[in-house]
Write an enzyme that holds these catalytic residues in place. Sequence first.
Site, PDB file in Angstrom:
ATOM      1  N   ASP A 253      47.053  46.630  35.757  1.00  0.00           N
ATOM      2  CA  ASP A 253      46.734  45.709  36.453  1.00  0.00           C
ATOM      3  C   ASP A 253      47.833  44.705  36.589  1.00  0.00           C
ATOM      4  O   ASP A 253      48.104  44.189  37.780  1.00  0.00           O
ATOM      5  CB  ASP A 253      45.484  44.977  35.805  1.00  0.00           C
TER       6      ASP A 253
ATOM      7  N   THR B 212      38.698  48.431  38.195  1.00  0.00           N
ATOM      8  CA  THR B 212      39.349  48.469  36.940  1.00  0.00           C
ATOM      9  C   THR B 212      38.504  49.453  35.857  1.00  0.00           C
ATOM     10  O   THR B 212      38.904  50.074  35.228  1.00  0.00           O
ATOM     11  CB  THR B 212      39.931  47.024  36.278  1.00  0.00           C
TER      12      THR B 212
ATOM     13  N   LYS C 151      33.967  51.066  48.772  1.00  0.00           N
ATOM     14  CA  LYS C 151      32.665  50.769  49.601  1.00  0.00           C
ATOM     15  C   LYS C 151      32.749  50.526  51.060  1.00  0.00           C
ATOM     16  O   LYS C 151      31.988  50.966  51.986  1.00  0.00           O
ATOM     17  CB  LYS C 151      31.773  49.625  48.952  1.00  0.00           C
TER      18      LYS C 151
END
Length: 358
Positions: free
Chosen positions: A110, A178, A271
Amino acid sequence: MAPMGIRLSPLGMAVFCLLGLGVLYHLYSGFLAGRFAFFMLSEPAAGGPETPHGSAPAGAVDLRELLAVSVLAAARGGQEVKRVREGNVLNAKAKGKTREGAEEQLTTGDLLSNRRMFYLLKGAFPAVQINSEERVDTADEEAVSWDRSIPEDIKQKIQPKEVPAESVTVWIDPLDATQEYTEDLRQYVTTMVCVAVNGKPVIGVIHKPFSEYTAWAMVDGGSNVKARSSYNEKTPRIIVSRSHAGKVEQVARQTFGNKTVIIPAGGAGYKVLALLDVAEKNQEEADVYIHVTYIKKWDICAGNAVLRALGGHMTTLTGEEISYTGSDGNEGGLIASINMNHKALIEKLPDLEKTSHK
């Protein structure tokens, strides 16, 4: 001899001529000074910098250039995400809890992706506001340059378009999904960049680091991805967060019937890609994307822009447009679709708005 017997002296003639010259100087000096000033401002000083050909003037942003650097930023961030995961040096730790009480994870992937993406975009467009999921530590500042090259596919499909810099907000998600990243569920992981103009999402980039697939689109511009053409509105396949599958399943099957398929998945970027024609072997297909709780705008902005560019929709569960200004969160859940009657979908699922507040 002069008429009427009047004799003009040489001194008088000289005075008269001087007065005339004074009047002429007064009339034309302002005009000449103005022309000189215009000349000096319109010509660059010898050896001084010139405005590069094709670049936007100061205070303006060319959206085609911003799309090009956004695609590069998503790919560069993805390289960091992939490198950390494959080296198994995640150093995962909890950074807090979601509103639902789940632990939010933070990894080295990240942080390194965020640093690379943020400074690349900030270096290319310093006047643009950039919002990112992760905090930018000035102690880790790095110079990441962009050579201002534009990929050929973007050149062919997108025309230059300038907008005021103050109207632009860039949303970065340096590592979407994550939790799945820590579980090594790599197919769900994406890096994303979104550009909003006056709060409306107009550029979206979704990059899958482990397959190096990138989808991008610009509203009223073009895209490198298409919508799928086959849908079933009566028994749709609904993609939802893994943790929300139970909440959505009961309401969806009551509405559409027991044949409705619920697809649990990770990552908002994944998605949205499920609604599109994506040549990815690890990409599931769905007809509708539903999220029933609070969600951050950097999670959904890029997908919203891509859907808008292709004629699709992403709204709150009550059908309201989502504005990408102000706070970083969207309170009303979301429903996303493409090539379907979006309004009819919302009317069929009235109870989901109540579910979103539970």
